[in-house]
Design an enzyme around this catalytic site. Structure first.
Site, PDB file in Angstrom:
ATOM      1  N   GLN A  26       0.831  -1.204   0.000  1.00  0.00           N
ATOM      2  CA  GLN A  26       0.000   0.000   0.000  1.00  0.00           C
ATOM      3  C   GLN A  26       0.863   1.250   0.000  1.00  0.00           C
ATOM      4  O   GLN A  26       1.878   1.319   0.685  1.00  0.00           O
ATOM      5  CB  GLN A  26      -0.897  -0.012   1.239  1.00  0.00           C
ATOM      6  CG  GLN A  26      -2.026   0.981   1.187  1.00  0.00           C
ATOM      7  CD  GLN A  26      -3.138   0.634   2.165  1.00  0.00           C
ATOM      8  OE1 GLN A  26      -3.360  -0.539   2.461  1.00  0.00           O
ATOM      9  NE2 GLN A  26      -3.826   1.626   2.675  1.00  0.00           N
ATOM     10  N   SER A 107       4.064  -6.354   2.926  1.00  0.00           N
ATOM     11  CA  SER A 107       2.733  -6.218   3.541  1.00  0.00           C
ATOM     12  C   SER A 107       1.662  -6.753   2.597  1.00  0.00           C
ATOM     13  O   SER A 107       1.643  -7.934   2.284  1.00  0.00           O
ATOM     14  CB  SER A 107       2.486  -4.757   3.932  1.00  0.00           C
ATOM     15  OG  SER A 107       1.296  -4.623   4.674  1.00  0.00           O
ATOM     16  N   LEU A 108       0.780  -5.890   2.090  1.00  0.00           N
ATOM     17  CA  LEU A 108      -0.226  -6.315   1.114  1.00  0.00           C
ATOM     18  C   LEU A 108       0.402  -7.078  -0.042  1.00  0.00           C
ATOM     19  O   LEU A 108      -0.167  -8.039  -0.572  1.00  0.00           O
ATOM     20  CB  LEU A 108      -0.959  -5.084   0.573  1.00  0.00           C
ATOM     21  CG  LEU A 108      -1.709  -5.287  -0.749  1.00  0.00           C
ATOM     22  CD1 LEU A 108      -2.941  -6.134  -0.526  1.00  0.00           C
ATOM     23  CD2 LEU A 108      -2.024  -3.971  -1.402  1.00  0.00           C
ATOM     24  N   ARG A 132      -9.827  -7.627   3.662  1.00  0.00           N
ATOM     25  CA  ARG A 132      -8.728  -7.282   4.563  1.00  0.00           C
ATOM     26  C   ARG A 132      -8.618  -5.772   4.726  1.00  0.00           C
ATOM     27  O   ARG A 132      -8.448  -5.261   5.839  1.00  0.00           O
ATOM     28  CB  ARG A 132      -7.421  -7.855   3.999  1.00  0.00           C
ATOM     29  CG  ARG A 132      -6.153  -7.544   4.791  1.00  0.00           C
ATOM     30  CD  ARG A 132      -4.963  -8.192   4.080  1.00  0.00           C
ATOM     31  NE  ARG A 132      -3.692  -8.020   4.766  1.00  0.00           N
ATOM     32  CZ  ARG A 132      -2.829  -7.044   4.539  1.00  0.00           C
ATOM     33  NH1 ARG A 132      -3.124  -6.093   3.643  1.00  0.00           N
ATOM     34  NH2 ARG A 132      -1.678  -6.987   5.195  1.00  0.00           N
ATOM     35  N   HIS A 218      -0.231  -3.341  11.209  1.00  0.00           N
ATOM     36  CA  HIS A 218       0.792  -4.248  11.722  1.00  0.00           C
ATOM     37  C   HIS A 218       1.082  -4.043  13.206  1.00  0.00           C
ATOM     38  O   HIS A 218       2.220  -4.212  13.656  1.00  0.00           O
ATOM     39  CB  HIS A 218       2.075  -4.150  10.884  1.00  0.00           C
ATOM     40  CG  HIS A 218       1.856  -4.503   9.446  1.00  0.00           C
ATOM     41  ND1 HIS A 218       1.546  -5.786   9.043  1.00  0.00           N
ATOM     42  CD2 HIS A 218       1.853  -3.733   8.317  1.00  0.00           C
ATOM     43  CE1 HIS A 218       1.384  -5.789   7.720  1.00  0.00           C
ATOM     44  NE2 HIS A 218       1.553  -4.563   7.272  1.00  0.00           N
ATOM     45  N   GLN A 267       0.566 -11.742  10.091  1.00  0.00           N
ATOM     46  CA  GLN A 267       1.130 -10.555   9.453  1.00  0.00           C
ATOM     47  C   GLN A 267       0.320  -9.296   9.735  1.00  0.00           C
ATOM     48  O   GLN A 267       0.854  -8.197   9.811  1.00  0.00           O
ATOM     49  CB  GLN A 267       1.236 -10.789   7.938  1.00  0.00           C
ATOM     50  CG  GLN A 267       2.013  -9.733   7.185  1.00  0.00           C
ATOM     51  CD  GLN A 267       1.301  -9.289   5.920  1.00  0.00           C
ATOM     52  OE1 GLN A 267       0.178  -8.795   5.992  1.00  0.00           O
ATOM     53  NE2 GLN A 267       1.951  -9.464   4.792  1.00  0.00           N
TER      54      GLN A 267
END
Length: 333
Positions: A26, A107-108, A132, A218, A267
């Site tokens: 992102q 991440s994503l 999500r 996170h 995660q």
């Protein structure tokens, strides 16, 4: 040697490549992404059409025309970047690009990596990252959470200062993205992030940059989103990976679908160990890297982690052709 280690070794051998693929997360979105390459490559538009059908709205229009405010909404950004990344990966393979020996995503971006590795079907991944994004944005009321990038300070000092600023369960801040040496993102309750930022600056940080997000990604504050993601993953097929996938959580290579699903849930609430992820890909033999998605964020981080490694971004026709040609030369050596 364990069964998991044997699977990892077999996956690497089957790829026969020293190319690592990195998929962005992102923040890499921008208006007009992939516009220069889409006119010549039907697979780009077809991939966006596939995602649009899943989402019941025109994702390509959002990518090209925005508005930027809509692109920036977490629930939109996540399927947008996933789709752009998968579209470029499909194009890479269609044009004869080498299959990577190892993949990772920031991440994503880990979901994009999992689609590339055959762990998740693309349509399932689109649905899941949309959910999500909605769950992560809704886990903490707007205004209560914050994130900030800390530049020019070592990890140990940042961790220590964040621990001191975390007074109680209602005032928590911690390091959540270890992006490269000297670049770490902190997140948590807004007041705690602000307090830690003042102390970090006094301790020698070159810059503290508040990030334009309202949710503290996170962190343990995302636990409600982790629960929702776990339920969603239980309803889809999660296959074993066709090549090792480096997890953000432990920077380890994984191929077993069951363990990958568990790590995806973790995660959401755990720091992204990106520096360690890149170092692991290098230790596994990665000598050339492709940033597969919009932007050049990960290429910049790779330069900070290890300048000796080459990285190619492939979101324009010229960049794609250069990467194909350069890696063909490497394979001929």
């Amino acid at each position: 040697m364990s069964q998991i280690e044997l699977k990892q070794q077999s996956a690497i051998a089957q790829c026969g490549s020293n190319v690592g693929f990195m998929f962005p997360g992102q923040g890499s979105q921008y208006l007009g992404m992939l516009s220069t390459i889409s006119s010549d490559e039907r697979v780009i538009l077809d991939t966006f059409a596939e995602a649009s059908e899943v989402l019941s709205f025109d994702l390509w229009s959002l990518a090209q025309d925005g508005p930027a405010e809509s692109q920036a909404l977490t629930a939109n950004t996540q399927p947008l970047i996933l789709t752009a990344s998968v579209a470029l990966y499909r194009l890479w393979l269609q044009r004869g690009g080498r299959v990577p020996s190892v993949v990772a995503g920031h991440s994503l971006g880990e979901f994009s990596a999992l689609v590339a590795a055959g762990v998740l079907a693309f349509s399932d991944a689109v649905r899941i990252v949309r959910l999500r994004g909605q769950a992560m944005q809704g886990a903490v009321p707007v205004g209560e959470g914050a994130m900030a990038a800390v530049l020019g300070l070592n990890d140990e000092a940042i961790n220590s200062i964040c621990a001191e600023a975390s007074v109680n369960s209602d005032t928590q801040v911690l390091a959540v993205n270890f992006n490269s040496p000297g670049q770490v993102v902190i997140a948590g309750h807004a007041a705690a992030v602000q307090s830690a930022s003042v102390t970090l600056k006094a301790a020698g940080a070159k810059r503290i940059l508040p990030l334009p997000v309202s949710a503290p990604f996170h962190t343990p504050l995302m636990q409600p989103a982790a629960v929702i993601l776990e339920e969603a993953l239980a309803d889809v097929s999660v296959a074993d990976a066709q090549m090792p996938v480096i997890s953000n959580v432990d920077a380890g290579p994984h191929v077993a679908g069951a363990s990958i699903a568990q790590l995806l849930v973790k995660q959401v609430v755990a720091p992204v160990q990106w520096t360690a992820c890149v170092q692991r890909m290098i230790s596994m033999g990665g000598t050339s890297f492709i940033e597969c998605g919009p932007g050049k964020v990960l290429a910049g981080l790779l330069r900070r982690i290890d300048r000796s490694k080459s990285c190619y971004c492939i979101e324009s026709p010229e960049a794609l052709l250069e990467a194909l040609n350069q890696l063909a030369k490497v394979s001929d050596v």
